[in-house]
Design a protein around this motif. Structure first.
Motif, PDB file in Angstrom:
ATOM      1  N   ASP A 580     -26.694 -31.987  29.091  1.00  0.00           N
ATOM      2  CA  ASP A 580     -25.799 -33.141  28.936  1.00  0.00           C
ATOM      3  C   ASP A 580     -25.094 -33.102  27.578  1.00  0.00           C
ATOM      4  O   ASP A 580     -23.908 -33.431  27.462  1.00  0.00           O
ATOM      5  CB  ASP A 580     -26.585 -34.440  29.081  1.00  0.00           C
ATOM      6  CG  ASP A 580     -27.126 -34.658  30.485  1.00  0.00           C
ATOM      7  OD1 ASP A 580     -26.684 -33.966  31.420  1.00  0.00           O
ATOM      8  OD2 ASP A 580     -28.021 -35.521  30.630  1.00  0.00           O
ATOM      9  N   GLU A 581     -25.841 -32.723  26.549  1.00  0.00           N
ATOM     10  CA  GLU A 581     -25.266 -32.667  25.198  1.00  0.00           C
ATOM     11  C   GLU A 581     -24.153 -31.623  25.137  1.00  0.00           C
ATOM     12  O   GLU A 581     -23.085 -31.865  24.544  1.00  0.00           O
ATOM     13  CB  GLU A 581     -26.362 -32.353  24.180  1.00  0.00           C
ATOM     14  CG  GLU A 581     -25.905 -32.446  22.732  1.00  0.00           C
ATOM     15  CD  GLU A 581     -27.055 -32.347  21.752  1.00  0.00           C
ATOM     16  OE1 GLU A 581     -26.840 -32.610  20.557  1.00  0.00           O
ATOM     17  OE2 GLU A 581     -28.192 -31.995  22.174  1.00  0.00           O
ATOM     18  N   ILE A 582     -24.395 -30.476  25.726  1.00  0.00           N
ATOM     19  CA  ILE A 582     -23.362 -29.439  25.751  1.00  0.00           C
ATOM     20  C   ILE A 582     -22.140 -29.940  26.520  1.00  0.00           C
ATOM     21  O   ILE A 582     -20.992 -29.676  26.131  1.00  0.00           O
ATOM     22  CB  ILE A 582     -23.929 -28.144  26.362  1.00  0.00           C
ATOM     23  CG1 ILE A 582     -25.013 -27.563  25.441  1.00  0.00           C
ATOM     24  CG2 ILE A 582     -22.824 -27.116  26.585  1.00  0.00           C
ATOM     25  CD1 ILE A 582     -25.829 -26.464  26.077  1.00  0.00           C
ATOM     26  N   GLU A 583     -22.366 -30.674  27.597  1.00  0.00           N
ATOM     27  CA  GLU A 583     -21.247 -31.221  28.358  1.00  0.00           C
ATOM     28  C   GLU A 583     -20.482 -32.251  27.537  1.00  0.00           C
ATOM     29  O   GLU A 583     -19.243 -32.316  27.606  1.00  0.00           O
ATOM     30  CB  GLU A 583     -21.751 -31.854  29.651  1.00  0.00           C
ATOM     31  CG  GLU A 583     -20.623 -32.361  30.549  1.00  0.00           C
ATOM     32  CD  GLU A 583     -21.138 -32.843  31.890  1.00  0.00           C
ATOM     33  OE1 GLU A 583     -21.457 -31.995  32.740  1.00  0.00           O
ATOM     34  OE2 GLU A 583     -21.240 -34.091  32.069  1.00  0.00           O
ATOM     35  N   TYR A 584     -21.192 -33.052  26.751  1.00  0.00           N
ATOM     36  CA  TYR A 584     -20.507 -34.016  25.869  1.00  0.00           C
ATOM     37  C   TYR A 584     -19.609 -33.274  24.890  1.00  0.00           C
ATOM     38  O   TYR A 584     -18.489 -33.697  24.602  1.00  0.00           O
ATOM     39  CB  TYR A 584     -21.525 -34.863  25.121  1.00  0.00           C
ATOM     40  CG  TYR A 584     -20.907 -35.939  24.245  1.00  0.00           C
ATOM     41  CD1 TYR A 584     -20.714 -37.224  24.737  1.00  0.00           C
ATOM     42  CD2 TYR A 584     -20.523 -35.679  22.936  1.00  0.00           C
ATOM     43  CE1 TYR A 584     -20.148 -38.219  23.947  1.00  0.00           C
ATOM     44  CE2 TYR A 584     -19.959 -36.651  22.137  1.00  0.00           C
ATOM     45  CZ  TYR A 584     -19.766 -37.929  22.646  1.00  0.00           C
ATOM     46  OH  TYR A 584     -19.201 -38.905  21.855  1.00  0.00           O
ATOM     47  N   VAL A 585     -20.083 -32.157  24.376  1.00  0.00           N
ATOM     48  CA  VAL A 585     -19.313 -31.391  23.395  1.00  0.00           C
ATOM     49  C   VAL A 585     -18.131 -30.696  24.043  1.00  0.00           C
ATOM     50  O   VAL A 585     -17.009 -30.732  23.517  1.00  0.00           O
ATOM     51  CB  VAL A 585     -20.227 -30.362  22.692  1.00  0.00           C
ATOM     52  CG1 VAL A 585     -19.404 -29.484  21.735  1.00  0.00           C
ATOM     53  CG2 VAL A 585     -21.351 -31.055  21.940  1.00  0.00           C
ATOM     54  N   THR A 586     -18.345 -30.070  25.208  1.00  0.00           N
ATOM     55  CA  THR A 586     -17.353 -29.137  25.741  1.00  0.00           C
ATOM     56  C   THR A 586     -16.730 -29.553  27.066  1.00  0.00           C
ATOM     57  O   THR A 586     -15.746 -28.940  27.503  1.00  0.00           O
ATOM     58  CB  THR A 586     -17.992 -27.758  25.953  1.00  0.00           C
ATOM     59  OG1 THR A 586     -18.982 -27.845  27.008  1.00  0.00           O
ATOM     60  CG2 THR A 586     -18.663 -27.250  24.692  1.00  0.00           C
ATOM     61  N   GLY A 587     -17.292 -30.567  27.713  1.00  0.00           N
ATOM     62  CA  GLY A 587     -16.864 -30.863  29.071  1.00  0.00           C
ATOM     63  C   GLY A 587     -15.486 -31.484  29.166  1.00  0.00           C
ATOM     64  O   GLY A 587     -15.016 -32.167  28.244  1.00  0.00           O
ATOM     65  N   PRO A 588     -14.805 -31.289  30.292  1.00  0.00           N
ATOM     66  CA  PRO A 588     -13.512 -31.945  30.512  1.00  0.00           C
ATOM     67  C   PRO A 588     -13.719 -33.446  30.701  1.00  0.00           C
ATOM     68  O   PRO A 588     -14.828 -33.915  30.970  1.00  0.00           O
ATOM     69  CB  PRO A 588     -13.001 -31.285  31.796  1.00  0.00           C
ATOM     70  CG  PRO A 588     -14.252 -30.875  32.520  1.00  0.00           C
ATOM     71  CD  PRO A 588     -15.228 -30.473  31.456  1.00  0.00           C
ATOM     72  N   VAL A 589     -12.633 -34.183  30.593  1.00  0.00           N
ATOM     73  CA  VAL A 589     -12.733 -35.636  30.723  1.00  0.00           C
ATOM     74  C   VAL A 589     -13.120 -36.050  32.134  1.00  0.00           C
ATOM     75  O   VAL A 589     -13.506 -37.197  32.365  1.00  0.00           O
ATOM     76  CB  VAL A 589     -11.403 -36.311  30.324  1.00  0.00           C
ATOM     77  CG1 VAL A 589     -11.110 -36.081  28.849  1.00  0.00           C
ATOM     78  CG2 VAL A 589     -10.248 -35.799  31.191  1.00  0.00           C
ATOM     79  N   THR A 590     -13.053 -35.119  33.074  1.00  0.00           N
ATOM     80  CA  THR A 590     -13.469 -35.421  34.445  1.00  0.00           C
ATOM     81  C   THR A 590     -14.977 -35.302  34.635  1.00  0.00           C
ATOM     82  O   THR A 590     -15.502 -35.706  35.679  1.00  0.00           O
ATOM     83  CB  THR A 590     -12.762 -34.479  35.426  1.00  0.00           C
ATOM     84  OG1 THR A 590     -12.998 -33.120  35.019  1.00  0.00           O
ATOM     85  CG2 THR A 590     -11.264 -34.750  35.436  1.00  0.00           C
ATOM     86  N   SER A 591     -15.671 -34.732  33.643  1.00  0.00           N
ATOM     87  CA  SER A 591     -17.125 -34.627  33.729  1.00  0.00           C
ATOM     88  C   SER A 591     -17.762 -35.916  33.221  1.00  0.00           C
ATOM     89  O   SER A 591     -17.132 -36.707  32.501  1.00  0.00           O
ATOM     90  CB  SER A 591     -17.633 -33.437  32.912  1.00  0.00           C
ATOM     91  OG  SER A 591     -17.396 -33.634  31.525  1.00  0.00           O
ATOM     92  N   THR A 592     -19.016 -36.119  33.572  1.00  0.00           N
ATOM     93  CA  THR A 592     -19.701 -37.367  33.187  1.00  0.00           C
ATOM     94  C   THR A 592     -19.720 -37.543  31.688  1.00  0.00           C
ATOM     95  O   THR A 592     -19.318 -38.582  31.151  1.00  0.00           O
ATOM     96  CB  THR A 592     -21.134 -37.369  33.737  1.00  0.00           C
ATOM     97  OG1 THR A 592     -21.083 -37.278  35.163  1.00  0.00           O
ATOM     98  CG2 THR A 592     -21.863 -38.640  33.317  1.00  0.00           C
ATOM     99  N   TRP A 593     -20.206 -36.524  30.988  1.00  0.00           N
ATOM    100  CA  TRP A 593     -20.351 -36.679  29.537  1.00  0.00           C
ATOM    101  C   TRP A 593     -19.060 -36.358  28.790  1.00  0.00           C
ATOM    102  O   TRP A 593     -18.846 -36.862  27.681  1.00  0.00           O
ATOM    103  CB  TRP A 593     -21.515 -35.827  29.043  1.00  0.00           C
ATOM    104  CG  TRP A 593     -22.817 -36.409  29.504  1.00  0.00           C
ATOM    105  CD1 TRP A 593     -23.594 -35.989  30.541  1.00  0.00           C
ATOM    106  CD2 TRP A 593     -23.449 -37.575  28.974  1.00  0.00           C
ATOM    107  NE1 TRP A 593     -24.685 -36.811  30.690  1.00  0.00           N
ATOM    108  CE2 TRP A 593     -24.628 -37.794  29.730  1.00  0.00           C
ATOM    109  CE3 TRP A 593     -23.162 -38.457  27.934  1.00  0.00           C
ATOM    110  CZ2 TRP A 593     -25.490 -38.852  29.479  1.00  0.00           C
ATOM    111  CZ3 TRP A 593     -24.012 -39.507  27.676  1.00  0.00           C
ATOM    112  CH2 TRP A 593     -25.165 -39.702  28.440  1.00  0.00           C
ATOM    113  N   GLY A 594     -18.172 -35.565  29.400  1.00  0.00           N
ATOM    114  CA  GLY A 594     -16.850 -35.397  28.807  1.00  0.00           C
ATOM    115  C   GLY A 594     -16.068 -36.695  28.839  1.00  0.00           C
ATOM    116  O   GLY A 594     -15.333 -37.030  27.900  1.00  0.00           O
ATOM    117  N   ALA A 595     -16.249 -37.461  29.910  1.00  0.00           N
ATOM    118  CA  ALA A 595     -15.606 -38.775  29.985  1.00  0.00           C
ATOM    119  C   ALA A 595     -16.170 -39.705  28.926  1.00  0.00           C
ATOM    120  O   ALA A 595     -15.431 -40.518  28.336  1.00  0.00           O
ATOM    121  CB  ALA A 595     -15.806 -39.358  31.378  1.00  0.00           C
TER     122      ALA A 595
END
Length: 876
Positions: A580-595
């Motif tokens: 989840d942390e990696i997704e927060y850092v790198t994820g697109p805004v369409t991802s849960t944590w990128g959003a």
């Protein structure tokens, strides 16, 4: 980093002692004083061999069979082969002592008096590298009187002596380069009490010299192939040894050359650099920074918040750092929370006398005071409510005694419920405001209708101007110092701060995002104070962004400082947290944590290449790290195959992309270890030296430590095909909370300064080429060096660890057209090893850059004592 730095069993030999080490290449400095000559022991030359004194013992090992070796000196010191010792072909004669399978040879008595002058020589041929391997020693009762052989901490041959017959610090004269296996090498150790030094010669050339004024007599056996430490036999030599001799005198350099069978003229000082044939590229991500909240590095440090305990969460029993103004009564009120995260507030019962002539409220003392400067704009934010509508509420920055107001602003009125967002006010100091760190923040009212009423406060915050004007940002002067280093990465959030003493007090990144008044904070029990987590994951990423660097993200890996560890199914929630942390850092805004990141104000993903799994897991005595690393490795690689994963200790089930190694050494040990990675297996896992520092000076390194740091860093640069990344630690210390003694930068709430170690690193990493150049140094003890090249620019960095200036002959090989005569030298030096910068004298030790003349294919440069020099040459 460990809560307490401490060397290993054998590291202590060099960690406390004084070591000197010849470098692999040197540079030039301006001639700031009359030339000095290299000591006659290194510089004397002769066309003819010189006579040798009579040996006290001489084992040729030419027997080739049997269990004894005769003493060719005629003194009847027969040596007996022990254990698996045997015979093999020799270097000098037909045979040698073979210790490849173990064993040793010993004579039952000390053949020389080690309390007086003596010399010891041997031909050695290592069958394997690594570890401590002693070729010759004489036993005391607890330790050896001397050690001639290979040292693990320096990675080189060395001649070492302890101050007494006890496990303690050693004087180490270490070689100038790493050895090779399967090669015969001639070693000579010289104990010269008349000069107050010990020396190490390798193949007839002086390579190490260090001060040694002690001297004690070993009373036990003379051992060939082992040593004594802690009362037990250690340091098994693996390989062959031949022609061992001991002399009851300090051999001269000419005698050593004769003993080694080399021409005396080939042993004089010379430094050669091949500018045409690079060894390898410098790692493009080598220099970086490591941060954890230690010594109030974050809270009260780079995190610019000026109010201490703004969230009222630092204590469960009292509102620490808050005081009454005007006779109020202060308590923590858990029945009136701001929200689920900040589940209490500061309850302020206003006295009945509150009115125009008697204000009442609270004050905060900040981090050892609130800093004030003229013409400065501050931003205050706070939540407030009262038992009835009241106002105005005045927020002021004022003198500690309340007698002088430097800046203030008002909230017109407050109601009976907390607002959805904090009140925000701007406070400006005037042109006549003093520069002081001894102010306080007050929140008060003089409204007579407030008399006898109750006020509740939460998240009372005050920020000065921040770097890049970020609302929840970082302290300007500290950021400017970091940006000046041009780091390639920031490793965060630690360190022990990542792990915590318990799982509950780890760095839980999900509690560090979102509005700061919705972050519960946690006890930084690794270092003993409350963290609001205002410096959270997003702030770290923005910090990296502001430095134009990249993040090295350390994720919690199921291990705490007190030894709690999580494995199997119980580990999976922490693995998911990392994903989840990696997704927060790198994820697109369409991802849960990128959003969620986008909602926090940063829609654009951050770049991420490196993820570190845990911190210092070699402390985990359970042995669980291998399985824990595997769980994280497999999950992360499955979803993010491009990411490079860093292990914090050796693992076998999976292959990490890098392994993180930490070194906290005495200055002498750091200097002696400049060659630690020279002989590393180039096919082995690449290295991230994620924490390192020479430990001397408080709160920042002194010059002695800076010289050790520069020597160590030169070795890392020289081996940056293996050591891909490095960062010094700790980075910061508040002078009022200097828990970890030696830190790169220190400050109070007003000012800051950098250490000589900062300047040494700045010099070596800012004047750094793209290619490492091969070079050799001959008979130049006390130097540690590295040379690099970019295009026509050649950078020679050299550390003169000695207390005498040196004239060093330099030879540039492979020049196609020559080199320009005019060069530039940047020099850091000082009057004594203990010289240091301070808050009041921040520029005692700073580098000076000057133009120098006289460069050429061959030239002589003068190196000041106790100096770091970078010479920039330009090829034509």
């Amino acid at each position: 980093m460990p809560s307490e730095a401490g060397p290993s069993r054998r590291a202590v030999l060099s960690a406390i002692g004084v070591a000197s080490l010849a470098g692999t290449f040197a540079g030039s400095v301006p001639a700031v004083a009359a030339p000095a000559t290299v000591s006659t022991s290194a510089a004397s030359a002769s066309d003819a061999a010189v006579a040798l004194p009579a040996a006290a013992a001489h084992w040729t090992f030419d027997e080739g069979s049997g269990t004894t070796a005769a003493d060719a000196s005629g003194n009847a010191h027969t040596a007996t082969l022990q254990g698996a010792a045997g015979w093999d072909t020799g270097k000098v004669g037909a045979h040698s002592l073979n210790l490849t399978a173990g064993g040793n040879a010993t004579a039952p008595v000390p053949v020389v008096d080690t309390s007086a002058a003596f010399s010891v020589s041997a031909w050695v041929n290592l069958a394997q590298l690594g570890g401590y391997q002693t070729a010759v020693s004489i036993d005391g009762k607890v330790v050896s009187a001397f050690y001639l052989g290979l040292r693990d901490d320096t990675g080189t041959f060395a001649f070492a002596r302890l101050a007494s017959d006890a496990t303690q610090g050693a004087a180490v004269a270490a070689a100038a380069s790493a050895p090779a296996a399967g090669t015969w090498t001639h070693l000579v150790g010289v104990n010269d009490p008349a000069s107050g030094v010990t020396r190490l010669y390798v193949n007839g050339v002086l390579e190490g010299e260090t001060a040694y004024t002690g001297g004690w007599a070993g009373t036990g056996a003379t051992a060939i192939g082992r040593a004594l430490y802690g009362g037990g036999q250690v340091d098994q030599f693996h390989g062959r040894i031949d022609d061992v001799q001991l002399f009851p005198t300090a051999l001269t350099s000419d005698q050593v050359a004769t003993l080694a069978g080399v021409p005396v003229e080939s042993t004089t000082p010379l430094l050669s650099v091949d500018v045409s044939t690079p060894a390898h590229a410098v790692s493009p991500i080598l220099p970086g920074l490591m941060f954890e909240d230690i010594n109030h590095s974050g809270e009260g440090g780079i995190y610019a918040e000026l109010v201490q305990n703004r969230s009222m969460m630092a204590s469960d029993t009292s509102p620490v750092h808050w005081s009454a103004v005007g006779g109020t009564t202060l308590t923590l009120d858990t029945s009136t929370p701001l929200n689920e995260a900040l589940n209490r507030s500061l309850k302020v019962v206003l006295p009945s006398g509150t009115g125009p002539s008697s204000r009442s409220g609270v004050s905060n003392d900040g981090f050892w005071g609130i800093p004030v400067r003229p013409r400065t704009t501050y931003t205050a934010r706070l939540f407030a409510k009262a038992s009835r509508r009241m106002g105005p509420l005045t927020v002021s920055i004022e003198s500690a005694d309340g007698g002088t107001v430097y800046a203030s602003a008002r909230i017109g009125h407050i109601g009976t419920t907390f607002p959805d967002r904090p009140f925000e006010l701007t406070l400006r100091t005037g042109a006549n405001a003093p520069v002081t760190g001894d102010a306080r923040l007050t929140v008060t009212t003089a409204d007579p209708s407030a008399a006898g009423e109750t006020l509740w406060l939460q998240h009372v915050s005050l920020f000065p101007p921040t770097y890049n004007n970020r609302p929840n940002g970082l302290r300007v002067d500290l950021m400017e110092k970091l940006v000046a280093l041009k780091p390639k990465f920031l490793r965060f959030p630690g360190g022990n701060f990542l792990e915590g003493n318990t799982i509950a007090t780890r760095f839980n990144w999900k509690n560090t995002i979102g509005p700061v008044w919705e972050r519960p904070g946690h006890m930084d029990d690794a270092w003993g104070y409350w963290s609001t987590d205002g410096l959270g994951l997003l702030e770290y990423l923005q910090w990296v962004e502001d430095m134009k660097a990249q993040p090295v993200l350390a994720v919690f890996a199921g291990y705490t400082l007190k030894g709690d560890h999580v494995t199997g199914d119980a580990l999976q929630p922490f693995v998911q947290d990392a994903l989840d942390e990696i997704e927060y850092v790198t994820g697109p805004v369409t991802s849960t944590w990128g959003a969620r990141r986008a909602a926090d104000g940063h829609p654009k993903p951050f770049p991420l290449e490196y993820v570190e799994i845990g911190n210092e897991d070699w402390f985990d005595g359970s042995g669980s790290y291998d399985s824990r690393f595997t769980a994280f490795h497999d999950a992360i690689k499955a979803k993010y195959p491009h990411l490079k994963l860093i292990a914090t200790t050796t693992v076998t089930s999976r292959t990490p992309d890098l392994i993180d190694e930490h070194y906290y050494l005495a200055p002498s040990a750091a200097q002696a270890a400049t060659h630690k990675y020279d002989n590393r297996d180039r096919a082995s896992t690449k290295v991230f030296v994620g924490e390192w520092a020479a430990q001397e000076g408080r709160p920042t390194p002194d010059l002695n430590a800076a010289l050790g740091d520069a020597s160590w860093l030169a070795g890392l640069i020289r081996n940056s095909d293996q050591v891909l990344m490095e960062c010094y630690a700790p980075l910061f210390s508040h002078v009022k909370n200097n828990v970890w003694a030696t830190n790169l930068i220190a400050y109070d709430n007003l000012t800051s300064y950098v250490s000589p170690s900062y300047w040494a690193q700045h010099m070596l990493t800012s004047k750094l080429g793209e290619l490492v150049l091969p070079a050799t140094a001959r008979a130049l003890p006390g130097l540690a060096t590295v040379a690099t090249r970019s295009g026509k620019h050649v950078y020679l960095a050299v550390v003169n660890y000695g207390t005498e200036k040196l004239d060093v002959p330099v030879e540039l090989q492979g020049l196609a057209k020559g080199v320009r005569k005019n060069a530039t030298a940047t020099v850091l030096t000082g009057p004594s090893p203990t010289a240091a910068n301070t808050l009041t004298e921040p520029t005692t030790l700073v580098p000076r850059t000057t133009a120098v003349a006289g460069a050429g294919q061959t030239f002589t440069t003068t190196l000041p004592p106790l100096s770091v020099t970078v010479l920039e040459l330009t090829m034509v």
